[in-house]
Design a protein around this motif. Structure first.
Motif, short mmCIF file in Angstrom:
data_model
loop_
_atom_site.label_atom_id
_atom_site.label_comp_id
_atom_site.label_asym_id
_atom_site.label_seq_id
_atom_site.Cartn_x
_atom_site.Cartn_y
_atom_site.Cartn_z
N ARG A 182 -27.50 11.91 13.49
CA ARG A 182 -28.17 13.14 13.95
C ARG A 182 -28.81 13.89 12.78
O ARG A 182 -29.94 14.37 12.89
CB ARG A 182 -27.18 14.04 14.70
N LYS A 183 -28.09 13.99 11.67
CA LYS A 183 -28.63 14.67 10.50
C LYS A 183 -29.87 13.94 9.97
O LYS A 183 -30.88 14.57 9.63
CB LYS A 183 -27.59 14.77 9.40
N CYS A 184 -29.79 12.62 9.92
CA CYS A 184 -30.93 11.83 9.44
C CYS A 184 -32.12 11.96 10.38
O CYS A 184 -33.26 12.11 9.93
CB CYS A 184 -30.54 10.36 9.28
N ALA A 185 -31.86 11.91 11.68
CA ALA A 185 -32.94 12.04 12.67
C ALA A 185 -33.60 13.41 12.55
O ALA A 185 -34.83 13.52 12.57
CB ALA A 185 -32.40 11.81 14.08
N THR A 186 -32.81 14.45 12.39
CA THR A 186 -33.35 15.80 12.26
C THR A 186 -34.18 15.93 10.98
O THR A 186 -35.28 16.48 10.99
CB THR A 186 -32.22 16.84 12.27
N THR B 255 -52.75 8.16 11.38
CA THR B 255 -51.44 8.17 10.74
C THR B 255 -50.74 9.50 10.95
O THR B 255 -49.53 9.55 11.14
CB THR B 255 -51.50 7.81 9.24
N GLY B 256 -51.51 10.58 10.92
CA GLY B 256 -50.91 11.90 11.20
C GLY B 256 -50.35 11.96 12.61
O GLY B 256 -49.24 12.45 12.83
N LEU B 257 -51.10 11.46 13.57
CA LEU B 257 -50.62 11.44 14.95
C LEU B 257 -49.39 10.54 15.10
O LEU B 257 -48.44 10.89 15.82
CB LEU B 257 -51.73 10.98 15.90
N CYS B 258 -49.38 9.41 14.39
CA CYS B 258 -48.21 8.51 14.43
C CYS B 258 -46.98 9.19 13.83
O CYS B 258 -45.87 9.05 14.36
CB CYS B 258 -48.51 7.22 13.68
N GLU B 259 -47.18 9.92 12.75
CA GLU B 259 -46.04 10.62 12.13
C GLU B 259 -45.48 11.68 13.08
O GLU B 259 -44.25 11.81 13.21
CB GLU B 259 -46.47 11.27 10.82
N ILE B 260 -46.35 12.41 13.73
CA ILE B 260 -45.89 13.44 14.68
C ILE B 260 -45.19 12.78 15.86
O ILE B 260 -44.11 13.23 16.30
CB ILE B 260 -47.06 14.34 15.12
N ALA B 261 -45.74 11.69 16.38
CA ALA B 261 -45.09 10.97 17.48
C ALA B 261 -43.73 10.43 17.04
O ALA B 261 -42.75 10.52 17.80
CB ALA B 261 -45.99 9.83 17.97
N THR C 55 -35.53 12.12 20.26
CA THR C 55 -35.53 11.98 21.72
C THR C 55 -34.75 10.72 22.07
O THR C 55 -35.17 9.62 21.71
CB THR C 55 -36.98 11.89 22.25
N ALA C 56 -33.62 10.88 22.75
CA ALA C 56 -32.70 9.77 22.98
C ALA C 56 -33.40 8.51 23.51
O ALA C 56 -33.17 7.41 23.00
CB ALA C 56 -31.58 10.20 23.92
N ARG C 57 -34.23 8.65 24.50
CA ARG C 57 -34.87 7.48 25.11
C ARG C 57 -35.87 6.80 24.18
O ARG C 57 -36.19 5.62 24.36
CB ARG C 57 -35.56 7.87 26.41
N LEU C 58 -36.40 7.53 23.23
CA LEU C 58 -37.43 7.00 22.34
C LEU C 58 -36.92 6.68 20.94
O LEU C 58 -37.66 6.15 20.11
CB LEU C 58 -38.58 8.02 22.22
N GLN C 59 -35.67 6.99 20.68
CA GLN C 59 -35.13 6.93 19.33
C GLN C 59 -35.26 5.56 18.68
O GLN C 59 -35.67 5.44 17.53
CB GLN C 59 -33.66 7.36 19.36
N ARG C 60 -34.91 4.52 19.38
CA ARG C 60 -34.95 3.17 18.82
C ARG C 60 -36.40 2.78 18.49
O ARG C 60 -36.68 2.30 17.39
CB ARG C 60 -34.31 2.18 19.78
N PRO D 233 -35.02 5.53 9.04
CA PRO D 233 -35.33 5.61 10.47
C PRO D 233 -34.67 4.50 11.29
O PRO D 233 -34.38 4.70 12.47
CB PRO D 233 -36.85 5.53 10.54
N LEU D 234 -34.42 3.36 10.67
CA LEU D 234 -33.70 2.30 11.38
C LEU D 234 -32.27 2.74 11.69
O LEU D 234 -31.73 2.47 12.76
CB LEU D 234 -33.71 1.00 10.58
N PHE D 235 -31.67 3.43 10.73
CA PHE D 235 -30.32 3.97 10.94
C PHE D 235 -30.34 5.09 11.97
O PHE D 235 -29.59 5.08 12.94
CB PHE D 235 -29.75 4.47 9.61
N ALA D 236 -31.24 6.06 11.79
CA ALA D 236 -31.32 7.20 12.71
C ALA D 236 -31.72 6.74 14.11
O ALA D 236 -31.29 7.34 15.10
CB ALA D 236 -32.33 8.23 12.19
N GLY D 237 -32.50 5.68 14.21
CA GLY D 237 -32.95 5.17 15.50
C GLY D 237 -32.01 4.18 16.15
O GLY D 237 -32.36 3.54 17.14
N ARG D 238 -30.84 4.01 15.58
CA ARG D 238 -29.80 3.14 16.13
C ARG D 238 -30.20 1.67 16.16
O ARG D 238 -29.76 0.90 17.01
CB ARG D 238 -29.40 3.59 17.53
#
Length: 141
Positions: free
Chosen positions: A16-20, A58-64, A71-76, A127-132
């Motif tokens: 959670r900390k990494c994802a945030t 790339t800016g849009l990809c970073e924001i997405a 977002t739980a459903r999108l995290q991975r 992000p691989l860790f934060a994204g499970r």
């Protein structure tokens, strides 16, 4: 070998900390790509086609990715996407370092680039860790 409940809870807290943290980082940098593209255009390698469009995308990809990683459903998917993004932008980071250090760099420029470039694998793994996608360096999920 299974996790203990305490180890699982510690790992989840770190996720959670990494994802945030990633959401804040990529949200900020993505917004900067959109509002202030000039610094990013300067470090874009010459072989990149349509640099203005690439910086916008790339800016849009970073924001997405920032939204997805918390977002739980999108995290991975976001974790995989942000890891791939970190791999893809490494040539720009290298160009930035070469350009900055080939002139008359300040001590701060040396410090920045000597710390920044070796952190790229962390920006792939995090992000691989934060994204499970991974549990820790030695365990695939």
């Amino acid at each position: 070998m299974g996790y203990s409940v305490a180890a699982y809870l510690r790992t989840e807290a770190w996720r959670r900390k990494c994802a945030t943290g990633l959401a804040c980082l990529y949200g900020f940098v993505g917004t900067m790509h959109l509002l202030w593209p000039t610094p990013f255009l300067k470090i874009t390698p010459d072989w990149v086609p349509s640099p203005h469009l690439v910086i916008l995308l790339t800016g849009l990809c970073e924001i997405a990715g920032a939204v997805g990683i918390v977002t739980a459903r999108l995290q991975r998917a976001a974790g995989i996407g942000l890891a791939l993004y970190a791999v893809c932008v490494f040539p720009a980071n290298m160009k930035h370092a070469i350009d900055a250090l080939s002139g008359d760099p300040s001590v701060w420029e040396w410090i920045y680039h000597l710390l920044r470039l070796p952190l790229q694998p962390v920006l792939v793994w995090l992000p691989l860790f934060a994204g499970r996608v991974v549990r820790w360096p030695q365990q695939a999920r």
